[in-house]
Design a protein around this motif. Structure first.
Motif, PDB file in Angstrom:
ATOM      1  N   LYS A 165      38.634  41.778  42.612  1.00 48.40           N
ATOM      2  CA  LYS A 165      38.340  40.328  42.974  1.00 48.40           C
ATOM      3  C   LYS A 165      36.958  40.180  43.270  1.00 48.40           C
ATOM      4  O   LYS A 165      36.300  39.354  42.896  1.00 48.40           O
ATOM      5  N   ILE A 166      36.279  41.201  43.929  1.00 49.62           N
ATOM      6  CA  ILE A 166      34.909  40.692  44.377  1.00 49.62           C
ATOM      7  C   ILE A 166      34.045  40.806  43.071  1.00 49.62           C
ATOM      8  O   ILE A 166      32.917  40.306  43.001  1.00 49.62           O
ATOM      9  N   GLY A 167      34.373  41.874  42.127  1.00 48.00           N
ATOM     10  CA  GLY A 167      33.545  41.793  40.658  1.00 48.00           C
ATOM     11  C   GLY A 167      33.829  40.585  40.086  1.00 48.00           C
ATOM     12  O   GLY A 167      32.693  40.054  39.561  1.00 48.00           O
ATOM     13  N   ARG A 168      34.808  39.881  40.171  1.00 51.51           N
ATOM     14  CA  ARG A 168      34.873  38.683  39.699  1.00 51.51           C
ATOM     15  C   ARG A 168      34.333  37.472  40.230  1.00 51.51           C
ATOM     16  O   ARG A 168      33.442  36.449  39.834  1.00 51.51           O
ATOM     17  N   LEU A 169      34.091  37.459  41.469  1.00 54.37           N
ATOM     18  CA  LEU A 169      33.331  36.629  42.307  1.00 54.37           C
ATOM     19  C   LEU A 169      31.876  36.767  42.136  1.00 54.37           C
ATOM     20  O   LEU A 169      31.060  35.684  42.057  1.00 54.37           O
ATOM     21  N   GLU A 170      31.439  38.184  42.051  1.00 54.43           N
ATOM     22  CA  GLU A 170      30.053  38.293  41.588  1.00 54.43           C
ATOM     23  C   GLU A 170      29.569  37.777  40.106  1.00 54.43           C
ATOM     24  O   GLU A 170      28.600  37.299  40.168  1.00 54.43           O
ATOM     25  N   ALA A 171      30.610  37.897  39.449  1.00 48.98           N
ATOM     26  CA  ALA A 171      30.383  37.357  37.964  1.00 48.98           C
ATOM     27  C   ALA A 171      30.173  35.695  38.110  1.00 48.98           C
ATOM     28  O   ALA A 171      29.767  35.095  37.235  1.00 48.98           O
ATOM     29  N   LYS A 172      31.273  35.119  38.941  1.00 51.55           N
ATOM     30  CA  LYS A 172      31.159  33.664  39.120  1.00 51.55           C
ATOM     31  C   LYS A 172      29.985  33.243  39.559  1.00 51.55           C
ATOM     32  O   LYS A 172      29.420  32.255  39.178  1.00 51.55           O
ATOM     33  N   ILE A 173      29.384  33.838  40.541  1.00 52.07           N
ATOM     34  CA  ILE A 173      28.033  33.517  40.998  1.00 52.07           C
ATOM     35  C   ILE A 173      26.738  33.726  40.115  1.00 52.07           C
ATOM     36  O   ILE A 173      25.858  32.836  40.378  1.00 52.07           O
TER      37      ILE A 173
ATOM     38  N   LYS B 188      23.724  36.987  49.000  1.00 49.52           N
ATOM     39  CA  LYS B 188      24.665  35.831  49.515  1.00 49.52           C
ATOM     40  C   LYS B 188      25.898  36.054  49.702  1.00 49.52           C
ATOM     41  O   LYS B 188      26.624  35.756  50.789  1.00 49.52           O
ATOM     42  N   LEU B 189      26.663  36.741  48.960  1.00 51.29           N
ATOM     43  CA  LEU B 189      28.002  37.145  48.863  1.00 51.29           C
ATOM     44  C   LEU B 189      28.329  37.991  50.131  1.00 51.29           C
ATOM     45  O   LEU B 189      29.181  37.719  50.558  1.00 51.29           O
ATOM     46  N   THR B 190      27.313  38.839  50.222  1.00 54.91           N
ATOM     47  CA  THR B 190      27.693  39.943  51.436  1.00 54.91           C
ATOM     48  C   THR B 190      27.562  39.044  52.813  1.00 54.91           C
ATOM     49  O   THR B 190      28.344  39.161  53.701  1.00 54.91           O
ATOM     50  N   SER B 191      26.614  38.154  52.822  1.00 57.14           N
ATOM     51  CA  SER B 191      26.489  37.256  54.059  1.00 57.14           C
ATOM     52  C   SER B 191      27.656  36.541  54.285  1.00 57.14           C
ATOM     53  O   SER B 191      27.936  36.292  55.458  1.00 57.14           O
ATOM     54  N   ILE B 192      28.520  36.195  53.590  1.00 55.29           N
ATOM     55  CA  ILE B 192      29.402  35.175  53.469  1.00 55.29           C
ATOM     56  C   ILE B 192      30.837  35.842  53.572  1.00 55.29           C
ATOM     57  O   ILE B 192      31.756  35.241  54.176  1.00 55.29           O
TER      58      ILE B 192
END
Length: 628
Positions: free
Chosen positions: A153-161, A236-240
């Motif tokens: 899931k996190i991998g998909r979010l990173e790709a989205k960003i 940014k992803l790590t902060s939120i």
């Protein structure tokens, strides 16, 4: 027998008669027969016939003998001589003949019992150890699945960003929406009751909006931060993404979306007026059937709600989550639980619910009131019935103007009454029902129990009678049967030795009263409709509560709890006054310093309550409520 003696006679008879049949009664008979088997005296012959009859009864199980009170003693009708044993000889003493075999038998039985008990304990420990190993393996498997799912899931979010295409979820992906809590079931939406962060990753220009839910002073605020550029997507992803996060991906190719209703709703127990918390309805995979929450099917009559605030913090959940120790609405803050659909109160869109505030109206006797936008004020407290008790009339006149806009009378009783602090609420509708002799709620019963607690205190009978909170016993909104049995046993543990407990019980639409004596393992049952003794869920709950209490005390207890139906209680004549009758029963029990209620109501009688008897209870209740 002549001068042969019992010893020589026994040796002679053992050649033709088995030794186990040569008891002293047989020896006594044989010693008095001649060579032809006849008796010289008719009295002796009658005694021999009596011995034969008694032996037959003993072999058929109709007669039980013990020690010296055996067949020979019963047939002769005389007790055994203290210095010798009849039918055995003069050198055998009664103590060695009768007592020694019995003592040896008892010792063997005790040894055998201890050995069996030890074997059972070892077997139990072995079974528990195997189950623990299986549970740990299942937990590790679920943790591994969750870790793999969230890594993808996190991998998909990173790709989205980063602006890359988000791959579709594979059908084999697990459906868990939250990380596995160390006390949770790993299925559904289980999370710790702490501050939660809701993040929407919105499509477009690689920018995101961060939203936080802040819980403070029982009010909910949604803060929207400024848009943050995504030049450094990983930072940014790590902060939120903090410890636990709910994710909503808006994807045209995905049908499994998490839909959150923006409006708060009231969460009620027993009836829609009794709102104990507020939250949000959460819909997950609506189109799919057999939805689950915490590993348990949600059911068609229930909905998934996220609890975000409480009114009655200690109120029990309709469906507790035992694995996660989520039992009360206070425990469920910030997590999702199942709630009956009919008890979820959703306000009209044009009038969203307001934050819960406290308002105090000053008068001769100030009433503490709590503002509740989910209640109504349609009850007519002006056109009252005739012959209304004066205290009830005064209370109605006050409530007509003061209990408006959902205001309620409420207080918190200390742990001395129910063994725990108890917040009780009286609604405008409760006062209307009291004035019109309609059904009474659990709050009404609780306030009256606090009144008779004062009666017991004045009579110095608090060590004799205790009270059980109706919120821990009823069939609606009080937990499953096991939870209710444990709550009752915990209350017993806080009581005094020999203390009885008054336990009101609502089966859904009818009040009944049980008087439980856990030390004597006895229950007196009182149904205002005078029906037969209940044999369903309630009897099982009370029985189990006493068994748990015995286990906590470390005693064995009875196999069957003693129940007694008090058939002589006054009977209600309609379908709405059961609560008033239960309050009257409790009143008469506590006012009897000898606690002889069982003797008074044990047998069927023509006892009946008049309207005046019920009005006494209504007046006492109204006077007591006016003090808060």
């Amino acid at each position: 027998m002549a001068r042969k003696g019992y010893a020589n006679l026994e040796a002679e008879l053992s050649e033709s008669i088995p030794s186990q049949k040569l008891d002293r009664a047989t020896m006594w008979v044989k010693a008095r027969q001649d060579k032809n088997g006849c008796f010289k005296e008719p009295e002796v012959e009658e005694t021999a016939e009596r011995i034969e009859r008694l032996k037959k009864k003993e072999s058929d199980g109709e007669l039980t003998t013990d020690g010296s009170d055996d067949v020979l003693t019963l047939a002769l009708g005389k007790p055994e001589h203290p210095g010798r044993v009849r039918g055995v000889g003069g050198f055998t003493k009664p103590a060695s003949y009768f007592n020694l075999p019995k003592s040896r038998k008892k010792s063997v039985e005790e040894t055998l019992r201890k050995s069996v008990k030890l074997i059972l304990e070892e077997e139990k420990e072995s079974i528990v150890a195997k189950e623990r190993v299986a549970w740990e393996q299942e937990r590790d498997r679920q943790v591994a699945e969750e870790r793999a799912y969230w890594t993808a899931k996190i991998g998909r979010l990173e790709a989205k960003i980063d602006g890359k295409e988000v791959p579709l979820e594979s059908p084999e992906s697990p459906k868990q929406l939250t990380p596995l809590h160390e006390h949770g079931s790993g299925q559904g939406s289980c999370s710790r009751p702490a501050e939660k962060i809701l993040i929407d990753i919105v499509e477009g220009d690689g920018k995101t909006v961060k939203k936080k839910l802040v819980l403070a002073e029982e009010k909910i605020f949604v803060q929207e931060d400024q848009q943050v550029a995504t030049d450094q997507p990983m930072q940014k992803l790590t902060s939120i993404i903090e410890e636990e996060v709910r994710v909503h991906i808006s994807s045209k190719n995905s049908d499994n979306e998490l839909q959150v209703d923006g409006n708060d709703c009231g969460l009620a127990i027993d009836r829609v007026e009794n709102i104990v918390a507020y939250g949000t309805v959460i819909q997950v995979n609506v189109e799919e059937g057999n939805q689950k929450i915490h590993g348990v099917p949600l059911g068609e009559d229930n909905v998934r709600v996220s609890v975000i605030g409480t009114i009655v913090h200690d109120a029990l959940l309709p469906f507790p989550v035992k694995d996660a120790d989520i039992v009360t609405v206070g425990d469920a803050i910030g997590t999702c639980v199942a709630w009956p659909r009919k008890l979820v109160v959703i306000p009209a869109p044009e009038a969203p619910p307001k934050p819960i505030e406290q308002k105090i109206t000053k008068r001769a006797n100030p009433k503490k009131r709590i503002r509740d936008s989910f209640d109504d004020d349609n009850e007519d407290l002006e056109n009252l019935p005739t012959n209304l008790p004066l205290p009830v009339k005064d209370l109605c006149m006050w409530a007509k103007t003061e209990l408006m806009d959902g205001a309620t009378i409420h207080t918190t009783f200390g742990g001395e009454i129910f063994g725990h602090s108890r917040k009780a609420v009286i609604f405008r509708r409760d006062i209307y029902n009291m004035a019109n002799m309609l059904e009474v709620s659990g709050g009404v019963i609780v306030f009256y129990m606090s009144y008779i607690y004062g009666v017991l205190k004045k009579s110095k009978m608090l060590d004799m009678v205790g009270f059980m909170d109706p919120a821990h016993t009823g069939i609606i909104g009080c937990g499953n049967p096991t939870e209710r049995a444990r709550s009752m046993s915990n209350r017993y543990m806080l009581g005094k030795p020999g203390q009885i407990f008054l336990v009101p019980y609502n089966s859904g639409a009818h009040w009944m009263l049980s008087v439980v004596n856990p030390d004597e393992e006895a229950v007196h049952f009182m149904d205002p409709l005078k029906r037969r003794l209940c044999a369903g869920e309630w009897k099982s709950i009370v029985d189990n509560s006493i068994k748990i209490f015995n286990a906590q005390k470390g005693r064995k207890g009875r196999k069957i709890i003693q129940w007694k139906n008090l058939a002589g209680i006054p009977e209600q004549t309609d379908s709405k006054t059961c609560g008033y009758f239960v309050m009257r029963y409790m009143k008469e029990i506590v006012e009897d310093k000898n606690l002889e209620f069982a003797t008074k109501w044990e047998r069927k009688s023509n006892l009946a309550y008049t309207q005046k008897d019920i009005d006494v209870v209504r007046a006492e209740w109204a006077n007591h409520v006016m003090k808060f």
